[in-house]
Design an enzyme around this catalytic site. Structure first.
Site, PDB file in Angstrom:
ATOM      1  N   TYR A   1       4.758 -30.153 -24.628  1.00  0.00           N
ATOM      2  CA  TYR A   1       4.648 -30.615 -25.789  1.00  0.00           C
ATOM      3  C   TYR A   1       5.690 -30.485 -26.789  1.00  0.00           C
ATOM      4  CZ  TYR A   1       2.777 -32.068 -30.334  1.00  0.00           C
ATOM      5  OH  TYR A   1       2.352 -32.649 -31.588  1.00  0.00           O
TER       6      TYR A   1
ATOM      7  N   ALA B   1       8.786 -29.216 -25.790  1.00  0.00           N
ATOM      8  CA  ALA B   1       9.831 -29.740 -25.300  1.00  0.00           C
ATOM      9  C   ALA B   1      10.059 -31.284 -25.688  1.00  0.00           C
ATOM     10  CB  ALA B   1      10.048 -29.416 -24.010  1.00  0.00           C
TER      11      ALA B   1
ATOM     12  N   LYS C   1       8.584 -32.832 -28.252  1.00  0.00           N
ATOM     13  CA  LYS C   1       8.871 -33.135 -29.641  1.00  0.00           C
ATOM     14  C   LYS C   1      10.022 -32.763 -29.987  1.00  0.00           C
ATOM     15  CE  LYS C   1       4.941 -34.631 -30.794  1.00  0.00           C
ATOM     16  NZ  LYS C   1       4.834 -36.162 -31.345  1.00  0.00           N
TER      17      LYS C   1
END
Length: 273
Positions: A157, A159, A161
């Site tokens: 998650y 990475a 974003k």
């Protein structure tokens, strides 16, 4: 930037709850037409009907799973079949997994990458010709404060974003002068149902002070309405300060600190000590 909301037809993903629902409400109140996209068909239809009755705007509900490999082209066709021309895009849909990477289900992680990373790219590419033709719209991509530092137990998650943030800031640069504005908004802990189903211990993510979906949307729209919006904005003063402090620390120190912050047992360990 002067925004004529009444001239906008905004495609919004992840629209059925949380930040997405808050965006839908705020934009409908400003007179924008909407294309609402989410998996929960009944909830989406009810929201579309409610917003239409409350604000008199056109609202199309398009139930759709963004994990599809051809999400961009399929959703573009579904929207075209309804006779809608999109002028603006908000890539809000995302989900996370809270567990150590070695313990996570590979299939779930693949779906997470599809929704959080691939879908924003595909949808932006698929609708870009329409958006550029309108020449007065916007692209808002939801990143997150986790884009700025590692997030143990949420490695994919975080990475994802970081990818969304970098992708959007590059778009901002490329689109300058076209009339199409792009930027990323990065919320921190927000009072939504985001942690539901993420995995045991995910409640630690919202164990402190949280912002509301309305706060995040207010930050995003205030940024949009600035004379010259920058490529990204962080929601909330404490989140802004947290990002600044993380940049002053070494990568090693930042990673170890976030490991403690995201440890679901940290409160019990503190009490025992």
């Amino acid at each position: 930037m002067t925004v004529d909301y009444r001239a906008q037809t905004v495609l919004l993903t992840g629209a059925s709850s949380g930040i997405g629902a808050a965006f839908a409400t705020a934009l409908a109140a400003r007179g924008s037409s909407l294309v609402l996209v989410a998996r929960r068909a009944e909830r989406l239809a009810a929201m579309a009907d409610e917003l239409h009755r409350a604000h008199g705007v056109r609202v199309e509900a398009v139930p759709f799973d963004l994990a599809h490999p051809a999400a961009g082209s399929e959703l573009r066709q579904a929207v075209a079949d309804r006779g809608v021309a999109v002028t603006s895009l908000i890539n809000n849909a995302a989900f996370g997994t809270f567990s150590r990477f070695a313990d996570a289900d590979p299939g779930r992680l693949a779906a997470e990458i599809a929704v959080d990373v691939a879908a924003p790219v595909q949808l932006t590419a698929a609708f870009m010709p329409q958006l550029l033709s309108a020449a007065n719209g916007f692209i808002i991509n939801l990143a997150g404060v986790s884009a700025y530092f590692p997030s143990p137990r949420m490695a994919v998650y975080s990475a994802g974003k970081a990818f969304v943030l970098s992708f959007t800031e590059s778009l901002w640069t490329e689109l300058r002068g076209t009339g199409l504005t792009a930027f990323a908004v990065s919320p921190g802990a927000t009072d939504t149902d985001f942690t539901t189903g993420m995995g045991p211990g995910a409640g630690v993510l919202t164990s402190g002070r949280t912002r509301t979906p309305g706060d995040v949307v207010a930050t995003a729209l205030a940024h949009l309405e600035r004379r010259d919006p920058g490529p990204s904005v962080i929601d909330g003063r404490s989140n802004q300060l947290g990002v600044i402090m993380s940049r002053l620390a070494s990568r090693r120190r930042s990673a170890l600190l976030m490991d403690r912050v995201f440890d679901p047992d940290r409160r019990a360990k503190t009490t025992a000590a």
